[in-house]
Design a protein around this motif. Sequence first.
Motif: not given
Length: 539
Positions: A51-60, A62-64, A163-171
């Motif tokens: 099962v492969i799932s893609v999650t993260g903030a909206f408009r990043t 994922k569906s693409f 899915n993370v946009r731009g950079n991976l950070q502490t938040d």
Amino acid sequence: MVEEIKPSAIQVIKPLLVTEDEEEKTKYELQVEALESLLTDKEVADLPVSVISVTGAFRTGKSFLLNYLLRYLTALEKEESEDQWLGDFDQELEGFKWRRGADPETSGIMAWNKVFVIEPIPGQKQAILLLDTQGAFDLDSDVKDITLIFALSTMLSSIQIYNVRGNLQTDNLQHLQLFTEFGRQAIAQDVSDSQPFQNLLFLVRDWQLDDSEGFDGGSQLLEKLMKITPKMNDEKRELREHVKSCFKSIRGFLMSHPGDAVRKGEFKGETSKLHPDFVSNMKTLVPELLNLPDVKVDTAGNPLSCAELCDYFKKYTAIFQNEEMPETVTIMEATAEVNHHMAVQKAKASFKQEIDEIIPKQLGYLQANAFDEKSQEVMTKALSVFDGTKRMLSKKYGPKFRHDLESELVSDIEQKRKLNDERRAAKLVQTPLIIIVALFVCWFAIFILEMLWLSPVAAFVNVLSTLLIGGILVWLADQSNLIPGGFPVQQIIDMIAELLRDNILKPMAGVAMNGIRQANPDVARIIQQVAAPKGDKED
């Protein structure tokens, strides 16, 4: 003739807006019929499933991304050349619904309505299910919605792509900590492994900070972010330890920006319009995920079939409908608790520094009333440090944290009071003994001086002995509370006793011992052994 089902995304967990107690709430309903038709089909029901799932903030995107996974799986099923899986570069990107813009496209959890069957190892068939999740942090979802969707998708997937946009950070780690902790509590009764979830991939989209890319760049970035150093504070260390404890495998991948074409309204996902670096990254990432994907396992490590996965969907969805599940907290609330914890630590550090200095080192103790006064001043100052520290949601969390801090400080003061009383009690025995010994020394000196016709000197020593008697009487009056409070009588007399001991009695004892040692060494040795401290005797 059976009508062929057109490939498309279907909703397996659907959000429903309900009103309870005059308040609108979102509940998530499992689409049982759609799920059963997908996973209990005789062609796939008994196959082990990934099962492969893609999650993260909206408009990043994922569906693409999922649509490129669809292309690759379709090519595998058709046994097309691995180099040709991207197909026609001018073909529009189809599959899961996606589009440009600021509004979210996916709600709840969507699944592709076709379970793909591949043979990663010849003769061993394996099913693959693709899940698309509602984007986090959109305008319409609250933290509970986001947490539930993320936790469910993580519990159900064998590979979770974050899915993370731009950079991976502490938040990003803080959000992950919140989501995974909720999921971990939900399956706590079943977890036999210290790491309840399987594989996590941090997919950093639109990476432009340096020239690194792909899995190598992701590995370097992840290693830097997750590294625990000796000087790291508890909050940061615990955050990283928590994330590591949740997943059996954590990887990173840096994906470059797809190019300016994606910002234009006429863009339909044509590969030919994407930046070559992005296409190259996609050619690396997608096969790596799908050539030999991990099978979904239960909490005991047993592989799940599609039919068994269907049961887990039902089970986990039911868990989140249980009202006994803990309430989620917002990121602000979680941060507020950290703020208050740090304010407590700051206040305790101030208190420790001050409380250790209120008892004078030379004397070793304080009078009871002086101790009460000074310790109260130190506690008041420490509480002022807490009150003066800026804290989020202080009205909600402040009273509890302040009460707990005050209780801890009172306990520390009582420990310090006990030590002070013990030292003061020791002085109550030591001081009168020293003065009495000094008094007898004076009387003996007066007797010797009178015999030597040194009356003027004897008269001076007699004055000293009278002062010592006066000191004893004043000391007794102070101990009997006959002298008004506020004047440190005991402390002054204790200091005088220490001066007598160090400057008169000890030097005289040394002179006497030298005389005895010269007259009779054996007697001197016996006296020295009797008078020596316990540690010296043992040596």
